[in-house]
Design a protein around this motif. Structure first.
Motif, mmCIF file in Angstrom:
data_model
loop_
_atom_site.group_PDB
_atom_site.id
_atom_site.type_symbol
_atom_site.label_atom_id
_atom_site.label_comp_id
_atom_site.label_asym_id
_atom_site.label_seq_id
_atom_site.Cartn_x
_atom_site.Cartn_y
_atom_site.Cartn_z
ATOM 1 N N LYS A 220 96.388 -51.539 17.307
ATOM 2 C CA LYS A 220 95.761 -51.087 16.061
ATOM 3 C C LYS A 220 96.309 -49.730 15.636
ATOM 4 O O LYS A 220 96.563 -49.491 14.453
ATOM 5 N N ALA A 221 96.513 -48.848 16.592
ATOM 6 C CA ALA A 221 97.049 -47.519 16.278
ATOM 7 C C ALA A 221 98.478 -47.625 15.741
ATOM 8 O O ALA A 221 98.849 -46.927 14.787
ATOM 9 N N ILE A 222 99.274 -48.510 16.318
ATOM 10 C CA ILE A 222 100.653 -48.714 15.846
ATOM 11 C C ILE A 222 100.640 -49.291 14.432
ATOM 12 O O ILE A 222 101.411 -48.864 13.566
ATOM 13 N N GLU A 223 99.749 -50.253 14.189
ATOM 14 C CA GLU A 223 99.637 -50.839 12.851
ATOM 15 C C GLU A 223 99.305 -49.774 11.815
ATOM 16 O O GLU A 223 99.903 -49.731 10.734
ATOM 17 N N GLU A 224 98.354 -48.900 12.143
ATOM 18 C CA GLU A 224 97.960 -47.844 11.208
ATOM 19 C C GLU A 224 99.068 -46.814 11.024
ATOM 20 O O GLU A 224 99.352 -46.386 9.903
ATOM 21 N N ALA A 225 99.705 -46.429 12.112
ATOM 22 C CA ALA A 225 100.730 -45.387 12.047
ATOM 23 C C ALA A 225 101.956 -45.829 11.252
ATOM 24 O O ALA A 225 102.555 -45.031 10.531
ATOM 25 N N PHE A 226 102.324 -47.100 11.372
ATOM 26 C CA PHE A 226 103.547 -47.574 10.727
ATOM 27 C C PHE A 226 103.296 -48.472 9.515
ATOM 28 O O PHE A 226 104.240 -48.938 8.881
ATOM 29 N N VAL B 242 102.074 -51.550 9.381
ATOM 30 C CA VAL B 242 102.495 -52.928 9.631
ATOM 31 C C VAL B 242 101.322 -53.734 10.163
ATOM 32 O O VAL B 242 100.278 -53.184 10.489
ATOM 33 N N SER B 243 101.532 -55.030 10.254
ATOM 34 C CA SER B 243 100.502 -55.900 10.805
ATOM 35 C C SER B 243 101.114 -56.780 11.881
ATOM 36 O O SER B 243 102.147 -57.415 11.656
ATOM 37 N N ALA B 244 100.474 -56.833 13.018
ATOM 38 C CA ALA B 244 100.961 -57.676 14.110
ATOM 39 C C ALA B 244 100.587 -59.134 13.885
ATOM 40 O O ALA B 244 101.110 -60.017 14.540
ATOM 41 N N ALA B 245 99.714 -59.413 12.941
ATOM 42 C CA ALA B 245 99.250 -60.781 12.706
ATOM 43 C C ALA B 245 100.280 -61.631 11.971
ATOM 44 O O ALA B 245 100.347 -62.824 12.176
ATOM 45 N N ALA B 246 101.090 -61.058 11.120
ATOM 46 C CA ALA B 246 102.035 -61.839 10.316
ATOM 47 C C ALA B 246 103.031 -62.623 11.158
ATOM 48 O O ALA B 246 103.204 -63.818 10.942
ATOM 49 N N PRO B 247 103.713 -62.034 12.131
ATOM 50 C CA PRO B 247 104.653 -62.826 12.926
ATOM 51 C C PRO B 247 103.966 -63.937 13.719
ATOM 52 O O PRO B 247 104.527 -64.996 13.908
ATOM 53 N N ILE B 248 102.760 -63.703 14.142
ATOM 54 C CA ILE B 248 102.042 -64.722 14.900
ATOM 55 C C ILE B 248 101.741 -65.917 14.004
ATOM 56 O O ILE B 248 101.907 -67.056 14.394
ATOM 57 N N ALA B 249 101.332 -65.661 12.769
ATOM 58 C CA ALA B 249 101.038 -66.746 11.832
ATOM 59 C C ALA B 249 102.296 -67.545 11.521
ATOM 60 O O ALA B 249 102.263 -68.763 11.426
#
Length: 121
Positions: free
Chosen positions: A26-32, A34-41
């Protein structure tokens, strides 16, 4: 601040709990931004495009050799002469449903050999 290598970062992740790793994500998503969910989908959608294992053979057109096509329809389906003629005269006509894809391709080749146009669905 000392720069971590990938190996050191992975080792530090191994020592964390799932909750702590989730917080890092979550911290990486906020800092950059980005969303980690998109590649998974996207990865989850890929298996849906698997090749079909069954097909339905549909007669689209009898072509010039109508009598040969009627004979083949009778042979393949077991229909009587009148029913086979009706199927050939009123395309599109389903010849066989839910066939193994390889058998369906072979049947399509038989129909095409006598001049008929057949689709696999």
């Amino acid at each position: 601040m000392a720069k971590l290598t990938k190996e050191q970062f992975i080792e530090s992740l191994k020592e964390m709990t799932i909750v702590e790793i989730n917080d890092v994500i979550k911290a990486i998503e906020e800092a950059f931004g980005v969303s980690a969910a998109a590649p998974i989908a996207a990865a989850a959608a890929a298996p849906a495009a698997a090749a079909p294992t069954e097909a339905t053979v549909v007669l689209v057109s009898a072509g010039d050799k109508k009598v040969e096509v009627i004979k083949l329809v009778r042979e393949v389906t077991g229909l009587g002469l009148m029913d086979a003629k009706k199927a050939v005269d009123t395309p599109p006509a389903t010849i066989k449903e839910n066939m193994n894809i390889e058998e369906a391709k072979a049947l399509k080749a038989k129909f095409e050999a006598v001049g008929a146009k057949v689709d696999l669905k």
